[in-house]
Design an enzyme around this catalytic site. Structure first.
Site, PDB file in Angstrom:
ATOM      1  N   GLN A  42       0.797  -1.223   0.000  1.00  0.00           N
ATOM      2  CA  GLN A  42       0.000   0.000   0.000  1.00  0.00           C
ATOM      3  C   GLN A  42       0.833   1.279   0.000  1.00  0.00           C
ATOM      4  O   GLN A  42       0.316   2.338  -0.357  1.00  0.00           O
ATOM      5  CB  GLN A  42      -0.963  -0.015   1.192  1.00  0.00           C
ATOM      6  N   HIS A  62      -1.782  -4.956 -12.713  1.00  0.00           N
ATOM      7  CA  HIS A  62      -1.253  -4.770 -14.071  1.00  0.00           C
ATOM      8  C   HIS A  62      -2.146  -5.442 -15.114  1.00  0.00           C
ATOM      9  O   HIS A  62      -2.403  -4.882 -16.169  1.00  0.00           O
ATOM     10  CB  HIS A  62       0.175  -5.332 -14.176  1.00  0.00           C
ATOM     11  N   ASP A  75       2.619   0.623  -8.015  1.00  0.00           N
ATOM     12  CA  ASP A  75       3.958   0.672  -8.639  1.00  0.00           C
ATOM     13  C   ASP A  75       4.846   1.729  -7.981  1.00  0.00           C
ATOM     14  O   ASP A  75       6.035   1.506  -7.756  1.00  0.00           O
ATOM     15  CB  ASP A  75       3.855   0.994 -10.137  1.00  0.00           C
ATOM     16  N   ARG A 100       4.023  -0.240  13.088  1.00  0.00           N
ATOM     17  CA  ARG A 100       3.697  -1.554  12.502  1.00  0.00           C
ATOM     18  C   ARG A 100       3.745  -1.418  10.983  1.00  0.00           C
ATOM     19  O   ARG A 100       2.984  -0.648  10.400  1.00  0.00           O
ATOM     20  CB  ARG A 100       2.300  -1.992  12.951  1.00  0.00           C
ATOM     21  N   HIS A 145       0.927  -9.299   4.497  1.00  0.00           N
ATOM     22  CA  HIS A 145      -0.215  -8.380   4.391  1.00  0.00           C
ATOM     23  C   HIS A 145      -0.682  -8.373   2.930  1.00  0.00           C
ATOM     24  O   HIS A 145      -0.440  -7.406   2.195  1.00  0.00           O
ATOM     25  CB  HIS A 145       0.183  -6.984   4.876  1.00  0.00           C
ATOM     26  N   ASN A 189      -1.921 -10.933   8.341  1.00  0.00           N
ATOM     27  CA  ASN A 189      -2.936  -9.904   8.537  1.00  0.00           C
ATOM     28  C   ASN A 189      -4.256 -10.324   7.895  1.00  0.00           C
ATOM     29  O   ASN A 189      -4.307 -10.610   6.696  1.00  0.00           O
ATOM     30  CB  ASN A 189      -2.473  -8.584   7.905  1.00  0.00           C
ATOM     31  N   GLU A 190      -5.304 -10.337   8.695  1.00  0.00           N
ATOM     32  CA  GLU A 190      -6.686 -10.505   8.210  1.00  0.00           C
ATOM     33  C   GLU A 190      -6.869 -11.645   7.223  1.00  0.00           C
ATOM     34  O   GLU A 190      -7.244 -11.437   6.056  1.00  0.00           O
ATOM     35  CB  GLU A 190      -7.157  -9.201   7.549  1.00  0.00           C
ATOM     36  N   ASN A 329      -8.104  -5.939  14.327  1.00  0.00           N
ATOM     37  CA  ASN A 329      -8.367  -4.795  13.449  1.00  0.00           C
ATOM     38  C   ASN A 329      -9.855  -4.501  13.512  1.00  0.00           C
ATOM     39  O   ASN A 329     -10.674  -5.348  13.150  1.00  0.00           O
ATOM     40  CB  ASN A 329      -8.008  -5.123  11.988  1.00  0.00           C
ATOM     41  N   TYR A 331     -12.949  -1.690  12.518  1.00  0.00           N
ATOM     42  CA  TYR A 331     -13.349  -0.495  11.771  1.00  0.00           C
ATOM     43  C   TYR A 331     -14.808  -0.121  11.976  1.00  0.00           C
ATOM     44  O   TYR A 331     -15.148   1.035  12.129  1.00  0.00           O
ATOM     45  CB  TYR A 331     -13.102  -0.705  10.261  1.00  0.00           C
ATOM     46  N   GLU A 398      -5.238  -2.341  14.185  1.00  0.00           N
ATOM     47  CA  GLU A 398      -5.734  -1.335  13.227  1.00  0.00           C
ATOM     48  C   GLU A 398      -7.057  -0.774  13.707  1.00  0.00           C
ATOM     49  O   GLU A 398      -7.905  -1.507  14.218  1.00  0.00           O
ATOM     50  CB  GLU A 398      -5.977  -1.938  11.835  1.00  0.00           C
TER      51      GLU A 398
HETATM   52  C1  BGC Z   1      -6.493  -3.775   5.930  1.00  0.00           C
HETATM   53  C2  BGC Z   1      -5.809  -2.582   5.319  1.00  0.00           C
HETATM   54  C3  BGC Z   1      -6.829  -1.674   4.680  1.00  0.00           C
HETATM   55  C4  BGC Z   1      -7.784  -1.200   5.761  1.00  0.00           C
HETATM   56  C5  BGC Z   1      -8.869  -0.264   5.288  1.00  0.00           C
HETATM   57  C6  BGC Z   1      -7.773  -3.454   6.640  1.00  0.00           C
HETATM   58  O1  BGC Z   1      -8.721  -4.400   6.301  1.00  0.00           O
HETATM   59  O2  BGC Z   1      -5.606  -4.470   6.762  1.00  0.00           O
HETATM   60  O3  BGC Z   1      -4.875  -3.049   4.391  1.00  0.00           O
HETATM   61  O4  BGC Z   1      -6.248  -0.596   4.030  1.00  0.00           O
HETATM   62  O5  BGC Z   1      -8.431  -2.309   6.315  1.00  0.00           O
HETATM   63  O6  BGC Z   1      -9.701  -0.903   4.381  1.00  0.00           O
END
Ligand code: BGC
Length: 491
Positions: A42, A62, A75, A100, A145, A189-190, A329, A331, A398
Site C-alpha cells: 500500500q 497490471h 507501482d 507496525r 499483508h 494480517n486478516e 483490526n 473499523y 488497526e
Molecule cells: C487492511 C488494510 C486496509 C484497511 C482499510 C484493513 O482491512 O488491513 O490493508 O487498508 O483495512 O480498508
C-alpha cells in the site's frame, strides 16, 4: 470589575465542563502502547526495484486495471521505498511507541522460496528497523499483508497446503535476519479478508472466485502457516530473542434488533471465530456452528464431504494457543437478522452464515462504502473477546477512518476520539486486557480495489509531486496530543 471577574470565572467553569464532557480526565495505563500501521504494497512502490519479484497484487493491478476504481496500482504510490525516512520521521513526530509495517515477501524472496535471497531487500528493511531503533520506536513487523509472491500463486497460493512449508521458510529467514531487533511479529494480517475477497471472491488478488470453497481452503492453510511460524520462533529463536508472535484478525461487532443471541453468536463465530476459535478457544478447532452448518449445507448439495476442511487432532493441537497476543483490526459494526431467503452466492460463506447485514440511518458514514462509525461496537467486541477467549492480551493492530482529500480531517479526529474512549472504558471499567492501540494508517495509501480514492492517512501525501511530501493532518496533531497527555483531548 467585579462583574467582569464573575463573567471570567463563569466562562472558565463552562469551558471546564465542556472539556470534561468531551475530553477525558482518565489516563491510559502507564505501560499502554500507541502505534501506527501501514503495509508494504500500500505504500512502498518500487514494485520491481533492486531485484524485487512480482506479487499477486502487482499482477492483479497490471493485468486487470479495470478491477481498481481509478485504474491505479502500487507501482510507485507514496514511494516509501525511496522515502521511508519520511515515514519514520512522521512516526517519531507523533511520539508513537511502535510502528507496525509489513515486509514485502518478494522484495526478499523474489520467487517466494529459497531459490534466491535478495540482499537488497533485506538491506531496505534493515535501514527502516535500525532507524526506528535509533529513535526508540519499537518495530512491529507483519510478515504477510496480502502480497503473496506471484510464483507461489502459480502453485495455488493459500489454496494449496504446500504454502505452509514456504511460509515457514520465509518466516525462518525473517526471524534469522531481523529477530535480534524485532520483538513483535504478526504472522498474517486478516486471513478472513483476503481469503473471502481473493479466493472466495474476485475483488482482491488473486481473484480466484471459488466461493464457498476457496475461502475455506485459504483460511485453513493460513491458520497452519501461522502456527508453524509461531512454533518455529518458540523453538529456534525465543530463548535468544524473547520476542512475541501473534496474528491480526479483523472483525465487526454484530447487533440484533430483536436480541436474537443465537443469530448474533452465529455471525460472530462465522466472522471472528472462524480464525480465532482454532487459536484462542479452550477447545480449539473451528466453531461448532460453522462445522455443523457447512457440513449440512454440503450434504444437501450432494457432496460427500464438507466444503469446510477438517483439522486432524495433530493440527488442532498444533494451532491451539499459538498467539502471544490477540491482534485486532476494528473499523465498523453491523446489525443482522436471519435471512428468510438463501443469501449470497451459491455456495459461499455468506450463504453458509445465512444472515442479512444492515446499518442504522444515524450511523455516520466514511468515504468507504462499508465504513460506518460505530464506536460502541469496539467496546462490545473487546468485551466479547474477553468473555469468549479468557481475557487474552489484545493489541488493537488497526482502527481507522476514510475520508476524501482534506487536511482538516475533523471526521477522523472524532472517530479516533470516540473509539479511544471505548478502549479506555473497557480497560478501566471492564478489566479488558488491552495493551496497545495502532492507527490505520500513517500516510494516505493504495486502498486495494478502491485505489487512491479513499484516504486513511494521518499524513496527506502529495501524490502529484515526485518527492511525495508527507503533510500532517489535524488527526496527526490530535494523536500527538493524546499520546503526550496519555488521555483523550476534548474536541
Ligand atoms: C487492511 C488494510 C486496509 C484497511 C482499510 C484493513 O482491512 O488491513 O490493508 O487498508 O483495512 O480498508
Amino acid at each position: 470589575m467585579f462583574l467582569s471577574r464573575l463573567i471570567y470565572i463563569f466562562t472558565i467553569f463552562i469551558v471546564e465542563i465542556v472539556v470534561a464532557k468531551n475530553g477525558s480526565s482518565q489516563h491510559f495505563p502507564e505501560n499502554f502502547l500507541f502505534g501506527v500501521s501501514s503495509s508494504a504494497y500500500q505504500i512502498e512502490g518500487g514494485w520491481d526495484s533492486d531485484g524485487k519479484g512480482p506479487s499477486i497484487w502487482d499482477e492483479f493491478t497490471h493485468l486487470h486495471p479495470e478491477k481498481i476504481v481509478d485504474r491505479q496500482n502500487g507501482d510507485v504510490g507514496a514511494n516509501s521505498y525511496e522515502y521511508y525516512l519520511d515515514d519514520v520521521e512522521a512516526v517519531k513526530s507523533l511520539n508513537m511507541n511502535f510502528y507496525r509495517f509489513s515486509i514485502s515477501w518478494t522484495r526478499i524472496l523474489p520467487t517466494g522460496d529459497l531459490t534466491q535471497v535478495n540482499e537488497k531487500g533485506i538491506e531496505y528493511y534493515n535501514k527502516i528497523i535500525n532507524k526506528l531503533i535509533e529513535y526508540k520506536i519499537e518495530p512491529m513487523v507483519t510478515m504477510y499483508h496480502f502480497d503473496l509472491p506471484a510464483h507461489l500463486q502459480l502453485l495455488g497460493g493459500f489454496a494449496n497446503s504446500a504454502i505452509v512449508q514456504y511460509f515457514e521458510e520465509y518466516a525462518n529467514l525473517l526471524f534469522n535476519r531481523f529477530g535480534d531487533r524485532v520483538k513483535y511479529w504478526i504472522t498474517i494480517n486478516e486471513a478472513a479478508e483476503f481469503c473471502v475477497k481473493g479466493y472466495g471472491g474476485k475483488i482482491h488478488a488473486p481473484g480466484i472466485n471459488a466461493h464457498g470453497k476457496g475461502e475455506y481452503l485459504c483460511v485453513h492453510n493460513a491458520l497452519k502457516s501461522h502456527a508453524v511460524a509461531y512454533h518455529l520462533y518458540k523453538r529456534e529463536y525465543y530463548n535468544q530473542y524473547k520476542g512475541q508472535v501473534g496474528i491480526a484478525l479483523d472483525s465487526s461487532f454484530f447487533y440484533s434488533d430483536s436480541n436474537d443471541t443465537v443469530v448474533v453468536n452465529r455471525e460472530m463465530q462465522f466472522t471472528l471465530g472462524w480464525i480465532a476459535h482454532p487459536i484462542f478457544s479452550s477447545d480449539g478447532d473451528y466453531p461448532a456452528v460453522m462445522i455443523d452448518r457447512i457440513a449440512n449445507h454440503s450434504k444437501a448439495e450432494g457432496r460427500l464431504v464438507s466444503r469446510l476442511p477438517t483439522f486432524s487432532n495433530h493440527w488442532k493441537r498444533t494451532i491451539q494457543g499459538t498467539s502471544d497476543f490477540f491482534g485486532l483490526n476494528y473499523y465498523t459494526s453491523r446489525y443482522i437478522r436471519e435471512s428468510l431467503e438463501p443469501i449470497g452466492e451459491n455456495p459461499s460463506v455468506a450463504r453458509d452464515r445465512g444472515n442479512e447485514r444492515f446499518t442504522k440511518p444515524e450511523w455516520i458514514k466514511g468515504a468507504s462504502d462499508w465504513l460506518y462509525s460505530v464506536p460502541k461496537g469496539l467496546g462490545d467486541l473487546l468485551r466479547w473477546i474477553k468473555a469468549e477467549y479468557n481475557n487474552p492480551e489484545v493489541i488493537i493492530t488497526e482502527n481507522g477512518w476514510s475520508d476524501d482529500d482534506r487536511l482538516e480531517d475533523d471526521s477522523r479526529v472524532t472517530y479516533f476520539h470516540d473509539h479511544l474512549e471505548q478502549v479506555l472504558d473497557v480497560i478501566l471499567n471492564n478489566g479488558c486486557n488491552v495493551k496497545a492501540f495502532s492507527v490505520w494508517s500513517l500516510v494516505d495509501n493504495f486502498e486495494w480495489s478502491q485505489g487512491y480514492t479513499e484516504k486513511f492517512g494521518m499524513f496527506f501525501v502529495n501524490m502529484s509531486s515526485p518527492r511525495k511530501e508527507r503533510i500532517p493532518k489535524k488527526s496527526a496533531y490530535f494523536m500527538e496530543e493524546l499520546i503526550k497527555k496519555r488521555s483523550i483531548p476534548g474536541i
